[in-house]
Every structure is written in structure tokens, then in C-alpha cells.
Design a protein around this motif. Structure first.
Motif, PDB file in Angstrom:
ATOM      1  N   HIS A  83       0.843  -1.187   0.000  1.00  0.00           N
ATOM      2  CA  HIS A  83       0.000   0.000   0.000  1.00  0.00           C
ATOM      3  C   HIS A  83       0.887   1.249   0.000  1.00  0.00           C
ATOM      4  CE1 HIS A  83      -3.773  -2.121   0.444  1.00  0.00           C
ATOM      5  NE2 HIS A  83      -3.184  -2.903   1.343  1.00  0.00           N
ATOM      6  N   ALA A  84       0.273   2.380  -0.348  1.00  0.00           N
ATOM      7  CA  ALA A  84       1.044   3.632  -0.444  1.00  0.00           C
ATOM      8  C   ALA A  84       0.317   4.758   0.267  1.00  0.00           C
ATOM      9  CB  ALA A  84       1.285   3.999  -1.905  1.00  0.00           C
ATOM     10  N   ASP A  85       1.069   5.810   0.611  1.00  0.00           N
ATOM     11  CA  ASP A  85       0.474   6.990   1.235  1.00  0.00           C
ATOM     12  C   ASP A  85      -0.049   7.932   0.155  1.00  0.00           C
ATOM     13  OD1 ASP A  85       2.871   7.897   0.172  1.00  0.00           O
ATOM     14  OD2 ASP A  85       3.346   9.167   1.891  1.00  0.00           O
ATOM     15  N   CYS A  86      -0.507   9.092   0.583  1.00  0.00           N
ATOM     16  CA  CYS A  86      -1.084  10.059  -0.375  1.00  0.00           C
ATOM     17  C   CYS A  86      -0.064  10.527  -1.408  1.00  0.00           C
ATOM     18  CB  CYS A  86      -1.638  11.268   0.373  1.00  0.00           C
ATOM     19  SG  CYS A  86      -3.002  10.894   1.502  1.00  0.00           S
ATOM     20  N   THR A  87       1.179  10.658  -1.003  1.00  0.00           N
ATOM     21  CA  THR A  87       2.214  11.188  -1.886  1.00  0.00           C
ATOM     22  C   THR A  87       2.825  10.120  -2.785  1.00  0.00           C
ATOM     23  OG1 THR A  87       4.033  10.789  -0.324  1.00  0.00           O
ATOM     24  CG2 THR A  87       2.790  12.857  -0.087  1.00  0.00           C
ATOM     25  N   GLY A  88       2.635   8.861  -2.447  1.00  0.00           N
ATOM     26  CA  GLY A  88       3.286   7.789  -3.176  1.00  0.00           C
ATOM     27  C   GLY A  88       4.732   7.582  -2.772  1.00  0.00           C
ATOM     28  N   GLU A  89       5.187   8.311  -1.758  1.00  0.00           N
ATOM     29  CA  GLU A  89       6.586   8.213  -1.342  1.00  0.00           C
ATOM     30  C   GLU A  89       6.831   7.070  -0.358  1.00  0.00           C
ATOM     31  OE1 GLU A  89       7.724  11.978   0.208  1.00  0.00           O
ATOM     32  OE2 GLU A  89       7.531  13.023  -1.711  1.00  0.00           O
TER      33      GLU A  89
ATOM     34  N   SER B 183      -4.238  -2.141   6.830  1.00  0.00           N
ATOM     35  CA  SER B 183      -2.801  -1.893   6.660  1.00  0.00           C
ATOM     36  C   SER B 183      -2.518  -0.525   6.040  1.00  0.00           C
ATOM     37  CB  SER B 183      -2.182  -2.985   5.783  1.00  0.00           C
ATOM     38  OG  SER B 183      -2.450  -4.263   6.301  1.00  0.00           O
ATOM     39  N   GLU B 184      -3.434  -0.010   5.219  1.00  0.00           N
ATOM     40  CA  GLU B 184      -3.180   1.272   4.559  1.00  0.00           C
ATOM     41  C   GLU B 184      -3.049   2.401   5.562  1.00  0.00           C
ATOM     42  OE1 GLU B 184      -4.997   4.314   1.182  1.00  0.00           O
ATOM     43  OE2 GLU B 184      -6.114   2.497   1.702  1.00  0.00           O
ATOM     44  N   VAL B 185      -3.672   2.250   6.725  1.00  0.00           N
ATOM     45  CA  VAL B 185      -3.568   3.275   7.764  1.00  0.00           C
ATOM     46  C   VAL B 185      -2.108   3.546   8.110  1.00  0.00           C
ATOM     47  CG1 VAL B 185      -4.033   3.715  10.212  1.00  0.00           C
ATOM     48  CG2 VAL B 185      -5.842   2.842   8.726  1.00  0.00           C
ATOM     49  N   LEU B 186      -1.292   2.491   8.109  1.00  0.00           N
ATOM     50  CA  LEU B 186       0.121   2.644   8.475  1.00  0.00           C
ATOM     51  C   LEU B 186       0.842   3.597   7.528  1.00  0.00           C
ATOM     52  CD1 LEU B 186       0.901  -1.129   9.208  1.00  0.00           C
ATOM     53  CD2 LEU B 186       0.490   0.688  10.884  1.00  0.00           C
ATOM     54  N   CYS B 187       0.538   3.510   6.240  1.00  0.00           N
ATOM     55  CA  CYS B 187       1.196   4.391   5.266  1.00  0.00           C
ATOM     56  C   CYS B 187       0.965   5.858   5.603  1.00  0.00           C
ATOM     57  CB  CYS B 187       0.666   4.117   3.862  1.00  0.00           C
ATOM     58  SG  CYS B 187       0.754   2.408   3.328  1.00  0.00           S
TER      59      CYS B 187
ATOM     60  N   LEU C 294      -0.047   7.165   8.515  1.00  0.00           N
ATOM     61  CA  LEU C 294       0.570   7.536   9.796  1.00  0.00           C
ATOM     62  C   LEU C 294       2.043   7.883   9.598  1.00  0.00           C
ATOM     63  CD1 LEU C 294      -0.953   4.856  12.207  1.00  0.00           C
ATOM     64  CD2 LEU C 294      -1.437   7.311  12.220  1.00  0.00           C
ATOM     65  N   ILE C 295       2.748   7.067   8.829  1.00  0.00           N
ATOM     66  CA  ILE C 295       4.171   7.322   8.582  1.00  0.00           C
ATOM     67  C   ILE C 295       4.340   8.592   7.752  1.00  0.00           C
ATOM     68  CG2 ILE C 295       6.266   6.402   7.488  1.00  0.00           C
ATOM     69  CD1 ILE C 295       5.112   3.569   8.123  1.00  0.00           C
ATOM     70  N   GLU C 296       3.437   8.796   6.797  1.00  0.00           N
ATOM     71  CA  GLU C 296       3.465  10.030   6.000  1.00  0.00           C
ATOM     72  C   GLU C 296       3.388  11.260   6.905  1.00  0.00           C
ATOM     73  OE1 GLU C 296       0.666  12.328   2.654  1.00  0.00           O
ATOM     74  OE2 GLU C 296       0.097  10.353   3.458  1.00  0.00           O
ATOM     75  N   ASP C 297       2.479  11.237   7.864  1.00  0.00           N
ATOM     76  CA  ASP C 297       2.333  12.363   8.790  1.00  0.00           C
ATOM     77  C   ASP C 297       3.621  12.618   9.554  1.00  0.00           C
ATOM     78  OD1 ASP C 297      -0.167  13.309   8.297  1.00  0.00           O
ATOM     79  OD2 ASP C 297      -1.073  12.622  10.170  1.00  0.00           O
ATOM     80  N   GLU C 298       4.245  11.535  10.032  1.00  0.00           N
ATOM     81  CA  GLU C 298       5.441  11.683  10.852  1.00  0.00           C
ATOM     82  C   GLU C 298       6.654  12.136  10.047  1.00  0.00           C
ATOM     83  OE1 GLU C 298       5.370  11.685  13.979  1.00  0.00           O
ATOM     84  OE2 GLU C 298       3.404  10.792  14.358  1.00  0.00           O
TER      85      GLU C 298
ATOM     86  N   LEU D 213      13.171   8.412   8.488  1.00  0.00           N
ATOM     87  CA  LEU D 213      12.278   7.281   8.242  1.00  0.00           C
ATOM     88  C   LEU D 213      12.127   6.393   9.468  1.00  0.00           C
ATOM     89  CD1 LEU D 213      10.564   5.550   6.314  1.00  0.00           C
ATOM     90  CD2 LEU D 213      12.675   4.348   5.679  1.00  0.00           C
ATOM     91  N   VAL D 214      13.231   6.011  10.093  1.00  0.00           N
ATOM     92  CA  VAL D 214      13.157   5.108  11.249  1.00  0.00           C
ATOM     93  C   VAL D 214      12.378   5.760  12.386  1.00  0.00           C
ATOM     94  CG1 VAL D 214      14.513   3.905  13.012  1.00  0.00           C
ATOM     95  CG2 VAL D 214      15.269   3.880  10.618  1.00  0.00           C
ATOM     96  N   ASP D 215      12.668   7.027  12.650  1.00  0.00           N
ATOM     97  CA  ASP D 215      11.927   7.742  13.703  1.00  0.00           C
ATOM     98  C   ASP D 215      10.446   7.854  13.355  1.00  0.00           C
ATOM     99  OD1 ASP D 215      14.249   8.080  15.147  1.00  0.00           O
ATOM    100  OD2 ASP D 215      14.644  10.098  14.369  1.00  0.00           O
ATOM    101  N   ALA D 216      10.156   8.094  12.072  1.00  0.00           N
ATOM    102  CA  ALA D 216       8.759   8.219  11.641  1.00  0.00           C
ATOM    103  C   ALA D 216       8.015   6.905  11.830  1.00  0.00           C
ATOM    104  CB  ALA D 216       8.703   8.656  10.180  1.00  0.00           C
ATOM    105  N   VAL D 217       8.664   5.797  11.520  1.00  0.00           N
ATOM    106  CA  VAL D 217       8.024   4.486  11.703  1.00  0.00           C
ATOM    107  C   VAL D 217       7.751   4.239  13.179  1.00  0.00           C
ATOM    108  CG1 VAL D 217       8.377   1.998  11.504  1.00  0.00           C
ATOM    109  CG2 VAL D 217       8.955   3.502   9.585  1.00  0.00           C
ATOM    110  N   HIS D 218       8.730   4.532  14.022  1.00  0.00           N
ATOM    111  CA  HIS D 218       8.549   4.324  15.459  1.00  0.00           C
ATOM    112  C   HIS D 218       7.398   5.170  15.994  1.00  0.00           C
ATOM    113  CE1 HIS D 218       9.113   4.297  19.753  1.00  0.00           C
ATOM    114  NE2 HIS D 218       9.393   5.590  19.745  1.00  0.00           N
ATOM    115  N   LYS D 219       7.375   6.451  15.635  1.00  0.00           N
ATOM    116  CA  LYS D 219       6.330   7.334  16.151  1.00  0.00           C
ATOM    117  C   LYS D 219       4.955   6.934  15.622  1.00  0.00           C
ATOM    118  CE  LYS D 219       9.446  11.280  16.724  1.00  0.00           C
ATOM    119  NZ  LYS D 219       9.848  12.617  16.200  1.00  0.00           N
ATOM    120  N   ALA D 220       4.897   6.534  14.367  1.00  0.00           N
ATOM    121  CA  ALA D 220       3.618   6.109  13.795  1.00  0.00           C
ATOM    122  C   ALA D 220       3.092   4.871  14.516  1.00  0.00           C
ATOM    123  CB  ALA D 220       3.786   5.817  12.299  1.00  0.00           C
TER     124      ALA D 220
END
Length: 595
Positions: free
Chosen positions: A91-97, A129-133, A135-139, A146-153
Motif C-alpha cells: 500500500h502507499a500513502d497520499c504522496t506515493g513516497e 494496513s493502509e492506515v500505516l502508510c 501515519l508514517i506520511e504524517d510523521e 524514516l526510522v523515527d517516523a516508523v517508530h512514532k507512527a
């Protein structure tokens, strides 16, 4: 149930992902997909609801695209959202990143989805599962690491997960786990992560397992974080699994191969355990205290094996035993002086793992019986006994059942000796009987090859089956019924033979197939007569004189283990006649990591 593979390698990631995903096929899946970084930095997502061959076709259509070594892949067994290409991972976030693959369940997905939608996020699927994308996008807003964003999400998430996250542009990959298995490995070819060692075993010599709360970046230094703090990686474990272990060779399907392997693996298991049985050493080496009662927890085939072990403990040790379906364990009240035997082939069965957190095992020592000593269950337990069946690819268990019965029986005999509930002399005689089990299985296989095909021809149009047994034969009848329904998609009911007259006898009419596992119980003949007089077509698996004579020791405390082989052959042969895929039955998965 789903499978994950991720890599950052020196050669194109597609070369590794296509092999690794094939190694994950045995777990069961209904869609498959990859996210691959192109040389220019863009990430290409390819997904299909077909088999791996369909993904290979999609990859072939991208032959002109040059890929880097960064990629993630996934096989999905649907839970949230139907089986569609859109719902397939990654799955992907809004930006596709951000691309994410996920095993597990996000329990608060609905509330997170509502919150993120109000903040402007657009969702493409109903999949949790798409929710995770997003959440990480926000962080990551504002250039977050990236690692910090995953942890915070993940700190906002309730549930279980094993995830791999691919960042577009950089090709960085972060992986994380909680309540779902994930391991990582560094090799000369690059860095890998997988939910199952089978996916990456061809390229690694050792691996490290993520603990709950770990977040790891796939680099040659493996930046390892726990609860947001950089920590030292855990000790590495050796990888003993190689691709040649799971080759079909001359077999048409894995189930046939694994049925035939049973005499050999049974002998191997016994060779490793037998020296510590009659002297109690096998039990004493576990460091567990004596117990006054046994609680067995499992699901499916593992529960059937647990019932065999439970019968042995009752008959030899005169100890009270309860057997519990893992998904119902939360309602159980723990007994004092109780040992909990948790049985799971993969060691990742979600219902069993949740049972370990329930009141059913409060204050009890937990002994895990599993085919995976590196599993979550093994790490949660106070002690582990391996059933050592080796790789089993067929979704419907065969050799793992036999190995669970043998290893569990050997251990409990050893425990009873150590606790002075069984004499060393009696245990020695039982050891001699155990040594004959591999030959009994081999003989049963020979008998089954001749006796089962005519039975299959007769029953090919049968709508359903009844399996019966008494005493030590009942768990084998239950396993036979389970195998038949798993592989043929025909209904198969197992009931204690004495229970027929209390309801199930209404199902019996002229020609109804009745499969009887005969363990020498004297009252069984009367129950067989009850169904025969109503026109039931009787097939007995038991001692000499039976329809399928495969039991030569009706007094064995582990029951009529020789009946296992013809029961498996019956299910497989009928399934093939009906055109079923015996290695990948519909709707089923090998490692059931959802509740």
C-alpha cells in the motif's frame, strides 16, 4: 498467514523478491505484490490477485525498467477488505513516497482512519494496513527521519504487525515487529528481511529475530532501535534451512512427499530424544518443576496431537488433563500446580499466542511444542521441545502431526519418570515400542497404497463422511476428518463412537461413509454395528482383519499412530480425484497469524 520479504541488495531486488515470494507460497495467499525502486528513484508497485506466475508476467512487462536493489514484497491472505488488486499489498500513502507491506491486524484502524481522513488524507482501500502508510506520511512531514517516523507512527497503533517500509527516492527500508514474526540478515549480497526464513534461506548463513517494539533499518550496519532508542542487535542464529530441503524431486505435490517422509523424520526425531526418556533426563534438562495437572492448548492439527499427548498423560500418569481450543482459552480458569503445554507447528499461531496472554495460563509454567525454536511462542515459553519435522510446505499438516505426537509422547514419558509416576522399567519398554514407530509408519504406507484407491473410487460421489473412534483412537479420527475436509471441501464430522446415538446417527443413511479408527476399545464393535444396521458403509483402520490393517499395537499409550498414514492418503487421493490443489487448499494458510 501473509508473507513478507524485503531487501537492499547489490543486484536488482526483483531477482530476489520473485524467488523469495515463491518460497512463501506454501503459507497460503490470495494476492501478491511488490514495490521496487527504479534507478531514477521512482518506486513501481506491481500487484495481482493471481499466483506468483501472474506477478512474473507483470515483471516481464517491465523488462526495460532498470531496478535498484531496494524492494519489498508480500503475499496476502485477506482479512480486512475483499480479494482485489487494489487491496493487495504494498500500500502507499497520499504522496506515493511511502510503500508498506504488513502482516497482522490493526485493531484501532477505524478510529485512526477517521482521524487521518479529517486531517486530509485520502484512502484508496478499506484495508487496515493502509492506515500505516498515512501515519508514517504524517510523521515524515518536515523531513523527519524514516526510522523515527516508523517508530512514532507505530506508537499510535494497537494490534500486531510485521512491516517493511520502502521510502521513494532514497531507497531506504525500515522494518518493525510486534506480535508477528520478522527476521533480518546481513550477507555479502546485501541485507534482507522476511517473515519466514524460507523466503531468504538461499542467501543467508545467520539471522536475527526482531523482538516486539523493534524498528530496524536494512543497512550493512543494521541500525537497531527499540522504543525509539538505538540498541545493540540481538545474538545471531544459524540458518540450517536450504532450498534443496523443499524441492519436489520426483513428486507431483508436496503432500505426497511429506507423507512419504514420515518414517524417516520419525526415526530422526526418536534418535534425538530417545536417550533421555527412560532415565527422565529429557524432562530434567528443561529445568521445569514437577506438575500435578496438565493443560494442553492448541488449534486444528496441533490440538489433535495435543489430545494424543493428553491421553498418554492420563493413562500412564493418572494425572488430570484438560485440552483447550486456543481461541477459547480466555474463558478458562487456571488450575493450581498446572503445566501448560502450548502446541503450534509454526510457533506463530495467533490464537495460541493470545492464549499465552490470557488468564488460562496465569501463574503456570509454559512448555512450547513447536517446529520452530526461533518462533514467538518459543520465546514466550519457559521451555521448548522441538518436534523437528523439518520444512513442511503442504498447507495441510502431515509429518508435523506425527512428529508432534512422537516428541510430545517421549517428553511426557520422561516427565512421568522424573516425577516418579512411572518406573524406569516401564519407560524402557515404552521406549522399545517407540523405536518401532518408524517401521509401523512405513508398513502403513505400503498397506495404504493398495487399500485406499478402491475406497476412493467408491466414495468419490459421497457428500460427506463420519469419522469415529473411542479412547486413544479418537484424536486420530479427528485428524482424519480434518484432513478430509481441508483437502476435499466435503463435510466430515468426527464424533466419539459412543456419542452417535445422541445425535449424529441421524446423518447415517444407506451408503454413508463411516471411517472407524480402531484402537482396540471393546465397546467400539457395538457402535460400528449401530451404523452398519442403518446402511452405513464401514471402513475400519485398525489391527489385522480391518479394512485397512495398519495398527499392530493397540495398547500403545500414544494410540494407533499407524492409522495416520492411510487417513492422510485417503484425504489426498480423494482430493486429487476431485481436482483439488492438495498443497494449497482454498481459504487456508499454513501459518495462521490472525485471530
Amino acid at each position: 498467514m501473509c508473507g513478507i520479504i524485503a531487501c537492499r541488495t547489490h543486484r536488482p531486488a526483483s531477482e530476489y523478491l520473485r524467488i523469495g515470494l515463491r518460497r512463501l507460497e506454501y503459507r497460503g495467499y490470495d494476492s501478491v505484490g511488490v514495490a521496487l525502486q527504479a534507478v531514477g528513484g521512482d518506486v513501481l508497485r506491481l500487484r495481482t490477485i493471481g499466483r506468483i506466475n501472474s506477478l512474473e508476467t507483470l515483471l516481464g512487462q517491465c523488462a526495460e525498467t532498470e531496478f535498484t536493489g531496494a524492494g519489498i514484497g508480500h503475499t496476502r491472505w485477506a482479512t480486512h477488505g475483499s480479494v482485489t488488486e487494489d487491496n493487495a499489498h504494498p500500500h502507499a500513502d497520499c504522496t506515493g513516497e511511502i510503500s508498506v507491506v504488513h502482516n497482522g491486524i490493526i485493531e484501532n484502524a477505524a478510529s485512526l482512519r477517521a482521524e487521518l481522513a479529517c486531517a486530509g488524507h485520502s484512502f484508496a482501500t478499506p484495508v487496515d494496513s493502509e492506515v500505516l502508510c498515512h501515519l508514517i506520511e504524517d510523521e515524515r512531514l518536515g523531513g523527519g527521519d524514516l526510522v523515527d517516523a516508523v517508530h512514532k507512527a507505530l506508537s499510535r497503533v494497537q494490534g500486531s504487525w510485521a512491516i517493511a517500509v520502502l521510502e521513494e527516492g532514497t531507497g531506504r527500508i525500515a522494518v518493525a515487529a510486534k506480535g508477528s514474526p520478522l527476521l533480518v540478515a546481513h550477507t555479502d549480497q546485501g541485507d534482507f528481511a522476511a517473515s519466514d526464513i524460507a523466503a531468504i534461506a538461499d542467501w543467508i548463513d545467520e539471522f536475527r529475530v526482531l523482538e516486539d517494539g523493534d524498528v530496524v533499518e536494512l543497512t550493512n550496519t543494521q541500525r537497531w532501535c527499540h522504543a525509539g532508542v538505538v540498541v545493540s542487535p540481538p545474538m545471531a542464529s544459524r540458518c540450517d534451512w536450504r532450498s534443496e530441503d523443499v524441492e519436489l524431486h520426483d513428486y507431483t505435490d508436496y503432500m505426497a512427499k511429506e507423507i512419504d517422509e514420515q518414517p524417516h523424520v520419525a526415526a530422526r526425531v526418536l534418535d534425538g530424544l530417545i536417550g533421555g526418556v527412560a532415565n527422565g533426563r529429557l524432562w530434567n534438562d528443561l529445568g521445569l518443576p514437577a506438575f500435578g495437572r496438565l493443560q494442553v492448548i492448541g488449534c486444528g492439527t496441533s490440538l489433535n496431537a495435543g489430545n494424543v499427548i493428553a491421553n498418554l498423560v492420563r493413562s500412564l500418569g493418572a494425572l488430570p488433563v484438560t485440552t483447550v481450543v486456543a481461541s477459547e482459552a480466555a474463558a478458562q480458569v487456571p488450575d493450581p500446580d498446572q503445566l501448560c503445554l502450548a502446541v503450534s507447528q509454526s510457533g506463530e499461531t495467533a490464537d495460541v499466542l493470545r492464549a499465552m496472554e490470557s488468564s488460562a495460563v496465569d501463574g503456570s509454567y509454559v512448555l512450547a511444542l513447536t517446529n520452530n525454536s526461533h518462533s514467538t511462542l518459543a520465546r514466550l515459553a519457559d521451555a521448548v521441545i522441538e518436534c523437528s519435522a523439518g520444512p513442511e510446505i503442504g498447507v495441510a499438516a502431515s509429518k508435523t502431526f506425527v512428529c508432534q505426537v512422537i516428541s510430545g509422547s517421549a517428553l511426557m514419558i520422561s516427565a512421568l519418570v522424573a516425577m516418579n509416576r512411572l518406573s524406569a522399567g516401564a519407560a524402557t519398554r515404552l521406549v522399545d515400542d517407540l523405536r518401532r514407530v518408524p517401521d509401523q509408519l512405513a508398513a502403513a504406507s505400503t498397506v495404504a497404497r493398495g487399500a485406499i484407491p478402491p475406497i476412493v473410487d467408491e466414495f468419490v460421489d459421497a457428500d460427506g463422511f463420519i469419522f469415529i473412534g473411542r479412547g486413544s483412537g479418537l484424536p486420530y479420527a479427528a485428524e482424519g476428518a480434518l484432513k478430509l475436509k481441508e483437502l476435499t471441501y466435503r463435510w466430515a464430522e468426527c464424533c466419539p463412537a459412543g456419542e452417535l446415538k445422541h445425535g449424529p446417527l441421524a446423518l447415517v443413511g444407506p451408503g454413508t461413509p463411516i471411517v472407524v479408527v480402531d484402537s482396540g476399545e471393546p465397546k467400539l464393535a457395538c457402535n460400528v454395528a449401530e451404523v452398519a444396521s442403518r446402511g452405513g458403509r464401514i471402513v475400519t483402520l485398525g489391527p489385522a482383519g480391518s479394512s485397512v490393517p495398519v495398527v499392530d499395537n493397540v495398547s500403545a499409550p500414544w494410540g494407533p499412530i499407524g492409522a495416520t498414514v492411510p487417513l492422510q492418503v485417503l484425504a489426498r487421493s480423494l482430493a486429487l480425484t476431485l481436482g483439488r490443489d492438495v498443497d494449497k487448499p482454498r481459504n487456508l494458510a499454513k501459518s495462521v497469524t490472525v485471530e
